[in-house]
Each structure stands twice: as structure tokens, then as C-alpha cells.
Design an enzyme around this catalytic site. Structure first.
Site, PDB file in Angstrom:
ATOM      1  N   GLU A 410       0.830  -1.214   0.000  1.00 18.09           N
ATOM      2  CA  GLU A 410       0.000   0.000   0.000  1.00 18.09           C
ATOM      3  C   GLU A 410       0.861   1.261   0.000  1.00 18.09           C
ATOM      4  OE1 GLU A 410      -2.915  -0.384  -0.817  1.00 18.09           O
ATOM      5  OE2 GLU A 410      -3.269  -2.482  -0.283  1.00 18.09           O
ATOM      6  N   HIS A 413       1.615   2.316  -3.487  1.00 19.52           N
ATOM      7  CA  HIS A 413       0.561   3.134  -4.100  1.00 19.52           C
ATOM      8  C   HIS A 413       0.614   4.563  -3.576  1.00 19.52           C
ATOM      9  CE1 HIS A 413      -1.250  -0.252  -6.031  1.00 19.52           C
ATOM     10  NE2 HIS A 413      -1.628  -0.852  -4.920  1.00 19.52           N
TER      11      HIS A 413
HETATM   12 ZN   LIG Z   1      -2.410  -2.797  -5.005  1.00 21.29          ZN
END
Ligand SMILES: [Zn+2]
Length: 622
Positions: A410, A413
Site C-alpha cells: 500500500e 501506491h
Molecule cells: Zn495494489
């Protein structure tokens, strides 16, 4: 003009990832482990004021409706207004969604989220005239506009992207007819969903311990890796044979969907449904074809992995029903949030100080909501559209290795969004879905590598290496086999050949036997596996799954280059991380140093898998 749904893929992936018991109450958690939404709004009142403000600005979007092509200034003003409103709206919508997700049972947050969503609908209605008007403009007018008003060049990629579809746009009346057929476009998917989730009769089996198990989809997921091997066989056989009983129905339904894809593509002047699907993101079909060819060339590496798995499990023969049984027993390793942060800062150090400084900032400034609490949404995600603020991460930390690797994922991202937001103007800050999983998976690779180097015991090391291989099997090889099946059934329809459930089963069975080395004695694939296609909902997504496979290949190639070439490779890689949507996805990836049309990224990914297996074999030999 619609908001880009870059996060669809991320959500699809993360929903399935974690289930946890959500016990603690939110106010029992130390503030430093909860996200700080005050960076967006100091209070709900402020949020409400902003909602009004955005709503009042909607006429700015439609002021020059019907007059965009008349004057370059009309066009520029509209673009500037539209994007500034959307920027504000993204922040507004993030706040209410985060509030809702931290406590799904809170009706106040729910109502805020609903208000935001209905404002979103109004915005897309207001902007719906924009794309068709741009499509209608001829190139000479456009070129004249750029000369008259150079500021329009800041929006060139967006305008070009709309105009790119000119040759696939029909007359207004024709488009209208096609649009009416859109109403039935999702019908087969709905039928499939209703049938397999509700009406399809499911078999029950009795496990060796006497427990009766109903083989629904979730029952299958729960028991497919059950320890008793006879039970596993029973689970697989009955689950897939159950689908086999409805081979004709599910087959006719899927064939209907494939025909729909083809008819739509043909009417839009595409040669194939594949071309139509990939053109939405300007991806050439050669990228898809290269994936299938290269993965077929890479099957010896998968076979090596399966043989190693067989050896580690101590079996004479590996069966298809053994695939979900982990090749290495779970190592009992635990990580607190603080330990996880420390490990990630170390593991991602190869990406340089600029990168890790922002990571530290994310930890210190509370961008992350770590712990599961009562009513909190399950799974994990990262946001990214809060342009002037920062992304947020929702986690459900459970102290295991999976928590650390999900966190690294995460954060990939988050960093991609944050650095794109910092380096791009708002209109090109959102990255295309095709590159969305690269930053996250590159981080996972770096973490895995670090964890292996710093593992305290051989058992730990084997566990981390083994889980890497399992991930490559499930994400790279399995998803590519799906992509190959999807392409094959479309080719049947496009060649005017018959397609039904039985034909699909034969196509699927041939692919699975080839991938898993049935004829070479690597894995025995029993005949009932031929019905597995009927269990996969992704075949109704219109060429979607291949992106899981391409992302992981490119990310692994970037990892190899970063480890091998250090800062030079990192700076190139940043073309993606800082590039947002400033270029088409294939161009971004090429600029970052990987060519999706070549064999190189696949060779690098196989090199990594083989390196991992070398390490495992060296440990086993000891
Ligand atoms: Zn992902």
C-alpha cells in the site's frame, strides 16, 4: 469527462486479502496509529461548506457547452474550471469515504458519503457533454488553438486521448443505438452472479474428521488447502464436478458475453474485442500477445517450482489439488506496527533518501490507520487523489508477515500518488490503471529480498522465499493462463466457429495441462479440473486479468534493475512514480527502463524466481 477509476484494481485485489476479528473500539487506539483526517477538513461543518461551494460552481463547467470549438479561450476556461472543481471534489469525497470506512456502522458518516456521491453524479452529468464535443473538433482547429493559447498544451495529453478515439466513433444516431444496447451489456455477468452465488445447488461432502462441508465458493476457499490430502481431493473433485453439471448453462451464458464483446468491438470498427478492450488505455495488442508467448516460454521455471514443491511436501506425485497447500510451513514471526515501519524503511532504502524521507513523513504525520476496530472496513487500501494534501492508507494490522508486506504494498501506491501529485499538474496527476500495481509490487519485491537477507533462522528464510514463489504462481502464471483462455474463446467467436461449455472445458483443460506440466509428469491435472473456468468470474470483465500478470512482471524487472544498477535505475524508475498520467502507460514504462514488448522483463522475472529456488535448494541441502 469522468473521474479516473485508478483504484478499482487495487480494491479488487485488497478485498480478498484479510479477514480479521474487529474487536477494539476506535477510542481505545492510540492517536498515532489512527489517520488524521483533519489534514483534509478541520470539521464536518467545513466539509459541508465546501460541498455547497462545489455545488455552486457546477455552472462553470457548462458555461461554454456547445461553444468549445468556437474559441480557444472557451476551451481553456472550461478545462481549468472543470479540473479545479474535480480537485476539490476529490478531497471532499476522500474525507467522507475515510470517515465511513473507519466506522461502517456510523449513519452520520454514511449520509456524508451519500451527499458526496450524489454531488459526484451531478458533476459527471455536467461534464458529460465535454468528450463528445472534443471528439467532434477537427485536428486543424485543435492545432490552431494550441498556437493561439499555449496554456492549452498543458492539457494536450488529455485532449489527444479523447481525439484518439475519433476513428472508433460513429455518427450521433449510430452511437445512440449502440448506447441503448449498453443496457443489456452486463446481463450475462448478472446472470452468472445470481446463479453461482444464489441459485446453483451446491454439493456437501463429509471430511475425514466427520465434519460436513457445503462446497460453496467460500467453502472451497476455506477447505482447498486443508491438511488431509484425501479431503483436499474430495473438495476439488466435488467442487469442480458441481460446476461440470452446469457446463452447458454457464457455457452458453459466457459465450453470449463473448459475442457481446465482439459485436460491440465490430460496430466500433475494431478488428477484435481484444483490440477494443486494450485501446481504452492505448495498449497495443502486441503487449497481450507478448505476455502469452513469454509465459509459455517460461513454463520450465514454473515446472521447476512445482517439482521443488513436490519435494518439500514429500510427495511422489503432485496433484492439482495440492497447489494451494503452502510449500513451506508458516514461520511464526510477529511484527508490531513500529517494527514493521522500521523494517520497511530499511527494506526500501535502495529507492533512496527522497523516497524514505516521505515514508517517514507518512508515519509521523499520521497518513495511516493501522488497527482493526469495531465496524472498520476490512482489507487494505491506499487513496491518492488528495492532490494538495496526501494519500491515506487503511490497514487491518494483525502482527503477521502478511501485515508487513501488505503495508509495503500500500505504501507503494501512496508514494506513487504522492510523488505524482508533487511533480505533475493536477490534470495529469492520476496514473493509469495499467501501471497502478507496479510501484506496489516493486516494494513487495524489495521487502521480500530484505527479509530473506535478515531472516534469523533457515525456517524463516524458507517461509519468505516459498511465499514469494506461491505468489508468482498465483499471480503471474495462473492469471496468464486465464488471459490465454479468455483470448482463445474470443478467437473462436471472431472466427465464426461454434462456442459452448464443452468446447470451453476442452480449451481450458488443454491450457491447464500445459501450464502445470501434466504430460511431463510435473503435476497431475485430473479431468474434473477442466470445469474450473466456470468458477472464474473474471471472464466477464472483458480482458482485465492480464494486468495482474503484466504488473508483476514489470515490477520484478524494475526490482532486478534497481538491485543491479542502483541509483541510475532508481532515477529511471521514478519516471513512473513521478509521471502520473503525463503519458500513455506503455510510454511511461519504457521511459522507466523496461520494454513491455520485449522478452527482457520476463527473463528478469524468471531469473528472480530461479534465484529464489537456488537459495531454497541450498538451504534444503544443508
Ligand atoms: Zn495494489
Amino acid at each position: 469527462m469522468k473521474l479516473k477509476l485508478s483504484y478499482l484494481l487495487l480494491l479488487l485485489i485488497s478485498i480478498s486479502s484479510i479477514t480479521i476479528s474487529q474487536t477494539k473500539k476506535r477510542d481505545e487506539i492510540d492517536a498515532k496509529y489512527k489517520w488524521n483526517l483533519e489534514d483534509l477538513y478541520s470539521s464536518v461543518d467545513e466539509w459541508q461548506k465546501d460541498l455547497k461551494l462545489i455545488e455552486n460552481r457546477i455552472p462553470e463547467i457548462t458555461e461554454f457547452k456547445g461553444q468549445l470549438a468556437e474559441d480557444s479561450e472557451n476551451l481553456l476556461t472550461t478545462l481549468e474550471n472543470m479540473y479545479s472543481i474535480y480537485k476539490n471534489y476529490s478531497k471532499l469525497s476522500s474525507y467522507s469515504t475515510r470517515l465511513k470506512d473507519q466506522d461502517l456502522g456510523n449513519s452520520n458518516s454514511y449520509s456524508l458519503a451519500q451527499q458526496a456521491s450524489s454531488l459526484g453524479t451531478k458533476l459527471s452529468e455536467a461534464t458529460s457533454y465535454f468528450n463528445p464535443e472534443i471528439l467532434d473538433m477537427d485536428r486543424t482547429t485543435m492545432d490552431k488553438f494550441y498556437k493561439e493559447e499555449p496554456k492549452l498544451l498543458d492539457y494536450k495529453i488529455i485532449l489527444d486521448d479523447i481525439q484518439r478515439l475519433k476513428e472508433h466513433t460513429l455518427t450521433a444516431n449510430e452511437e445512440k443505438i449502440i448506447a441503448t444496447f449498453g443496457m443489456i451489456a452486463s446481463n450475462q455477468y448478472d446472470v452468472y452472479g445470481i446463479f453461482t452465488n444464489a441459485e446453483m445447488p451446491r454439493k456437501s461432502i463429509i471430511l475425514a474428521n466427520g465434519e460436513e462441508v457445503k462446497l460453496t465458493s467460500s467453502g472451497f476457499v476455506k477447505y482447498r488447502a486443508t491438511e488431509n490430502r484425501k479431503d483436499r481431493e474430495l473438495v476439488f473433485k466435488n467442487f469442480f464436478e458441481n460446476y461440470g453439471e452446469f457446463e452447458k448453462t454457464i457455457g452458453a451464458n459466457l459465450a453470449g458475453h463473448v459475442k457481446g464483446d465482439y459485436v460491440r468491438a465490430k460496430n466500433k470498427k475494431y478488428k477484435t474485442a481484444l483490440e477494443a478492450a486494450l485501446n481504452a488505455n492505448n495498449i497495443p495488442t502486441s503487449v497481450y500477445k507478448n505476455l502469452i508467448t513469454q509465459i509459455n516460454n517460461s513454463l520450465p521455471t514454473l515446472h521447476r517450482m512445482l517439482k521443488l514443491k513436490k519435494q518439500m511436501l514429500g510427495y511422489d506425485t503432485l496433484f492439482y489439488y495440492d497447489l494451494y497447500t503452502p510449500m513451506v510451513e508458516t514461520a511464526n514471526i510477529h511484527f508490531s506496527v513500529d517494527e514493521g515501519q522500521k523494517i520497511i524503511l530499511q527494506a526500501l532504502q535502495p529507492l533512496g533518501n527522497e523516497y524514505t524521507t516521505v515514508l517517514q513523513k507518512a508515519f509521523d504525520e499520521r497518513w495511516i490507520d493501522y488497527y482493526p476496530t469495531e465496524g472498520k472496513r476490512s482489507g487494505a487500501y491506499s487513496t491518492g487523489s488528495e492532490y494538495d494534501q496526501h494519500p491515506y492508507i487503511l490497514m487491518n494490522w494483525t502482527d503477521d508477515y502478511n501485515s508487513v508486506s501488505t503495508f509495503a504494498h500500500e505504501l507503494g501506491h501512496t508514494m506513487h500518488s504522492y510523488l505524482s501529485n508533487k511533480n505533475q499538474p493536477y490534470q495529469t496527476s492520476q496514473y493509469p490503471i495499467f501501471v497502478a500495481e507496479i510501484a506496489s509490487t516493486t516494494n513487495e519485491n524489495l521487502l521480500n529480498n530484505y527479509m530473506v537477507e535478515h531472516a534469523k533462522t533457515d525456517k524463516e528464510k524458507l517461509f519468505i522465499l516459498g511465499s514469494y514463489l506461491e505468489m508468482m504462481r498465483g499471480t503471474l502464471f495462473r492469471q496468464t493462463s486465464f488471459a490465454e483462455f479468455e483470448w482463445d474463446i474470443h478467437k473462436k467467436i471472431e472466427a465464426g466457429e461454434p462456442l459452448n461449455g464443452e468446447i470451453m472445458s476442452n480449451i481450458y483443460y488443454d491450457i491447464v495441462k500445459r501450464y502445470y506440466g501434466n504430460d511431463e509428469g510435473v503435476t497431475v491435472v485430473p479431468e474434473y479440473v477442466k470445469y474450473e473456468w466456470a468458477y472464474i468470474p473474471h471472464f466477464y470483465y472483458n480482458y482485465y486479468v492480464y494486468q495482474y500478470a503484466t504488473s508483476i512482471v514489470y515490477a520484478t524487472a524494475f526490482f532486478e534493475k534497481i538491485i543491479e544498477n542502483g541509483d541510475v535505475a532508481v532515477q529511471k524508475y521514478f519516471n513512473i512514480i513521478k509521471g502520473g498520467g503525463s503519458n500513455y502507460p506503455i510510454e511511461l514504462i519504457k521511459k522507466a527502463g523496461v520494454n513491455p514488448l520485449s522478452a527482457e522483463p520476463f527473463e528478469l522475472a524468471m531469473k528472480r524466481m530461479n534465484d529464489v529456488m537456488d537459495k531454497m535448494e541450498a538451504i534444503i541441502k544443508k
